[in-house]
Design a protein around this motif. Structure first.
Motif, PDB file in Angstrom:
ATOM      1  N   TYR C 166       0.826  -1.216  -0.140  1.00  0.00           N
ATOM      2  CA  TYR C 166      -0.095   0.152  -0.164  1.00  0.00           C
ATOM      3  C   TYR C 166       0.875   1.182   0.002  1.00  0.00           C
ATOM      4  CZ  TYR C 166      -2.958   3.742   1.699  1.00  0.00           C
ATOM      5  OH  TYR C 166      -3.832   4.864   1.998  1.00  0.00           O
ATOM      6  N   TRP C 184      -5.021  -8.125  -2.117  1.00  0.00           N
ATOM      7  CA  TRP C 184      -4.201  -8.474  -3.233  1.00  0.00           C
ATOM      8  C   TRP C 184      -3.120  -9.325  -2.793  1.00  0.00           C
ATOM      9  CZ3 TRP C 184       1.251  -7.583  -2.991  1.00  0.00           C
ATOM     10  CH2 TRP C 184       1.734  -8.088  -4.200  1.00  0.00           C
ATOM     11  N   GLY C 195      -5.167 -10.596 -11.438  1.00  0.00           N
ATOM     12  CA  GLY C 195      -4.992  -9.396 -12.198  1.00  0.00           C
ATOM     13  C   GLY C 195      -5.770  -8.283 -12.352  1.00  0.00           C
ATOM     14  N   ASP C 196      -6.721  -8.192 -11.485  1.00  0.00           N
ATOM     15  CA  ASP C 196      -7.749  -7.207 -11.165  1.00  0.00           C
ATOM     16  C   ASP C 196      -6.827  -5.928 -10.236  1.00  0.00           C
ATOM     17  OD1 ASP C 196      -7.490  -8.479  -8.799  1.00  0.00           O
ATOM     18  OD2 ASP C 196      -9.790  -8.030  -8.208  1.00  0.00           O
ATOM     19  N   SER C 198      -2.466  -5.370  -9.915  1.00  0.00           N
ATOM     20  CA  SER C 198      -1.137  -5.799  -9.914  1.00  0.00           C
ATOM     21  C   SER C 198      -0.479  -4.652  -9.908  1.00  0.00           C
ATOM     22  CB  SER C 198      -1.256  -6.715 -11.165  1.00  0.00           C
ATOM     23  OG  SER C 198      -1.468  -5.765 -12.242  1.00  0.00           O
ATOM     24  N   PRO C 199       1.095  -4.996  -9.305  1.00  0.00           N
ATOM     25  CA  PRO C 199       1.725  -3.791  -9.053  1.00  0.00           C
ATOM     26  C   PRO C 199       2.291  -3.450 -10.579  1.00  0.00           C
ATOM     27  CG  PRO C 199       2.766  -5.986  -8.721  1.00  0.00           C
ATOM     28  CD  PRO C 199       1.460  -6.089  -9.001  1.00  0.00           C
ATOM     29  N   GLU C 200       2.663  -2.135 -10.466  1.00  0.00           N
ATOM     30  CA  GLU C 200       3.006  -1.496 -11.566  1.00  0.00           C
ATOM     31  C   GLU C 200       4.599  -0.624 -11.678  1.00  0.00           C
ATOM     32  OE1 GLU C 200      -0.174   0.968 -13.490  1.00  0.00           O
ATOM     33  OE2 GLU C 200      -1.305  -0.294 -12.488  1.00  0.00           O
ATOM     34  N   GLN C 205       6.917  -4.493  -8.268  1.00  0.00           N
ATOM     35  CA  GLN C 205       7.122  -6.002  -8.761  1.00  0.00           C
ATOM     36  C   GLN C 205       8.252  -6.610  -8.253  1.00  0.00           C
ATOM     37  OE1 GLN C 205       7.331  -4.730 -13.233  1.00  0.00           O
ATOM     38  NE2 GLN C 205       5.138  -4.733 -13.291  1.00  0.00           N
ATOM     39  N   ALA C 208       6.509  -8.112  -5.045  1.00  0.00           N
ATOM     40  CA  ALA C 208       5.615  -9.051  -5.745  1.00  0.00           C
ATOM     41  C   ALA C 208       6.129 -10.625  -5.878  1.00  0.00           C
ATOM     42  CB  ALA C 208       4.807  -8.703  -6.621  1.00  0.00           C
ATOM     43  N   SER C 209       7.473 -10.511  -6.756  1.00  0.00           N
ATOM     44  CA  SER C 209       8.181 -11.535  -7.149  1.00  0.00           C
ATOM     45  C   SER C 209       8.479 -12.270  -5.943  1.00  0.00           C
ATOM     46  CB  SER C 209       9.306 -11.331  -7.843  1.00  0.00           C
ATOM     47  OG  SER C 209       8.790 -10.466  -9.095  1.00  0.00           O
TER      48      SER C 209
END
Lengths: 263, 263, 263, 263
Positions: C166, C184, C195-196, C198-200, C205, C208-209
């Motif tokens: 967040y 999420w 996928g509604d 997803s990190p940008e 990212q 998230a990985s």
């Protein structure tokens, strides 16, 4: 000892001080080499640091080239090294940069040098990790036939289901051809589920539901295969009792658990 | 030996030179047959190579038809072959092309001929792969009741959860009916997660989170079932009793558990 | 035998002919009842068959109501039935339709009657499936503490990771609040991945990985827990030898595998 | 007993009535503290209840601060507490709110106080859950090398595959750089599958299919590792040797494997 023999020892082994230093420096060079290729592909970084990235890339490539030539020169049987797994990787780690002089973009292939990092365990003397790795490798090797059969069965399933969905959903819902429908079936059965193609008719969604539940059930198969192998490996016999021939002892046992005799 | 008997041996067995050749040629024909159907569905390829694809498709179909008739003619008990698993697959491998003369598009169903590839292990004498396959099949067969009960429970769960989400999210967020909500629940519980439908209200997302964690926990069940079966299978050693031929003994057994004779 | 006792036997047991018939008819009524609620929610079907669906729904509801009253009347200790698991389900199977007279839409809750289908194994005398089900239930019961601890740990992880994301991604990339970021994190950790959201950002990212690889590793935990339980259950002692007290015999053993004595 | 000693017992232990009360109150405060941070991040709630949320947040922060100071004061060796796992968590649970006076937004970091909830098992005397947790922890600890090697191998795979896909798909299909392609490879291999990036060329989809099937097969590895560990743990029975107190004996052991004494 001749210079060639000494260099061979330094370059191919890690049991000398110089050999260890050589390997650690090489590891750093590999990491820098991989990082440079990655960063080079990021547009913002490439725009601002093109010259420095390019220079480092060429320095690393020349280091790798010299090292590759040196390895061939000092190895007692060069052809054995050249066609070994690491020999091929070492070659592929340097060559893409040269090709990129003629064919733009190919230097990204140099990222294959990441595979050189596989040596890290041997170099850093992480023998317990090597053991762990080989335990996994053995379990996978023992499972290879079962997993091959499993993947073969999965392929036949996705071919049939993919074609069926092509007929049901059709090109207007994204299932534009059988190969693409098979791609969708694989995306679904493996529970990846991108959502770039997804069924829209009721019948299609019904069949998709069946595939998902099927996929949910059959993911159990490879897992079960490897689990069973690893359980078996864990139970593997370690020591035999000289008095009573009982073999089922733990790794840390000093006395036989059946007759009490010393192992 | 009569011609019929000799042909039977060639077509149904692989222990003669001619039989082996027949099977390998057939395997190639099946592969070509599957590939042609797939390529035919790709618009760009279909537009450019329609004639050649069509010709090959008909050649393959006629080969399969002749082979099917031949199999019936030479089999000692034709009806047994016709209604066997492979007999039905062989029939379905040829018929869609004929139907497509009357009903356009149905020839894609011919992709079911891919299932004929299941014979590959027997034909290529990959007996170790056959063993691996039958080990998996046995584990699945032993697990079939547990997996049925599991899937039944999963179905009841997705029906209840799907309906609940239909009430919470409603048609305006993509949950347009209970069957579609159940489809969403399956997509979520199996961790496929297309994202074509996804909850948008806070309460919906909260319940979806519960389902996902539930799905995360219960995916353990089928995996555990199959793992346990395979572990069990691995632990059964093929010690054979000299008196009664019972083979299902434990590694540490000294006496036969069926007849009490010494092993 | 009094009528009440006879009815009790018919309704609650399946060992009489009438009892079996009663149960099978009930099963059909439940299936129809569930199907009607589902179809009623599909707009196109509802528009065209409103009257018939409504009628069937009310017929089923009245059947269930009468059956519920009958069950209370004939049971020796009504309160015991009313507050049992099935008693509550039976009540909830009928009541939503009545409530829908006052509160539109609530009749969809009647889908909870699907849970009545849990009786199917007992009714159809599928005792081997009952055994399979109870084997799973026992394994899950034995694993309940480990799985609780696991889910508790997962919850703490997703709270911390969700809040972190967040701060990193922020409302402009769909992470509009901490609860939604936690949603999420659950979607990601359980590998559902709608996928509604997803990190940008690159950092997002990257994190998230890490979570995905973490999720990939920890999905092993519940699976391992249940597998281990089921392996243990499979290894469970079945018979003890009267001569030598060896207990590790297979289910089908007739003679002791250690001393050869009869079991 | 001095006041300091008595306070120490109350705050750090749960074996007194006051100690138990203290811990339960603290648990409630932690839960409220976590909830307040979460709700504060939801725009609609923040807009309407800003004052009350802010007040509660500061009350909780002051409670945590006082508690932290008290813990330091009463602990026999304050530095040992301060640098322990819980000491650091306790510090981090209070500090973000103070920092937020100077740096807006940082108070969301206070959600890390959720980790204080890890104490719940000890506080509520859920010793069986503690055992279950430590069984998992031990299995994970024993598996840590194998899982490290596995994750290392996965990282090398995603680096190579990610770069390959960058070359095949290119920036125009969302694979804008090698790091982002690696992110995609992780999303795919772990079967998360957001669909924010997905291959669009035929070759890309073919390679993606290979990765998915690979991912489907290798998810078996961590699961197998943990399952095997837990199976092993389940099979170790706590038979204790009367002479040397060694407890790690097999169920069927007659003699101690460490000292050879009779069990």
């Amino acid at each position: 000892m001749s210079l060639r023999k000494r260099l061979y020892r330094i370059i191919f082994y890690t049991d000398t001080k110089a050999g260890k230093l050589f390997d650690v420096l090489l590891l750093v060079a590999i990491l820098v080499g991989v990082l440079v290729v990655m960063l080079d592909s990021v547009k913002e970084i490439n725009d601002n640091y093109y010259t420095i990235l390019h220079t480092v890339e060429w320095v690393i490539t020349i280091i790798f080239s010299l090292e590759y030539i040196l390895r061939i020169l000092v190895h007692p049987r060069p052809s054995k090294y050249i066609f070994s797994f690491y020999g091929i990787i070492d070659f592929l780690a340097a060559i893409p940069t040269y090709i990129s002089l003629f064919l733009a973009g190919t230097h990204y292939l140099a990222v294959i040098r990441a595979l050189r990092l596989l040596r890290v365990f041997r170099i850093l003397k992480l023998s317990q990790y090597l053991d762990a790795g080989s335990a996994i490798a053995i379990a996978l090797k023992h499972s290879r036939r079962r997993i091959s059969v499993f993947i073969y069965a999965v392929l036949l399933i996705v071919i049939v289901i993919g074609s069926l969905m092509y007929l049901i959903e059709g090109p207007e819902h994204g299932f534009t051809s059988i190969p693409r429908s098979i791609y969708w079936a694989i995306v679904t059965l493996t529970t990846v589920g991108y959502g770039d193609i997804s069924p829209e008719t009721s019948l299609g969604q019904f069949i998709a539901s069946l595939i998902m539940i099927l996929g949910y059930a059959i993911i159990a198969v490879p897992t079960g295969i490897v689990s069973a192998e690893l359980v078996k490996a864990n139970q593997q016999v370690k020591k035999q009792c000289p008095s009573c021939d009982e073999i089922n002892h733990d790794e840390d046992a000093i006395f036989c658990k059946k007759c009490g005799g010393k192992l």
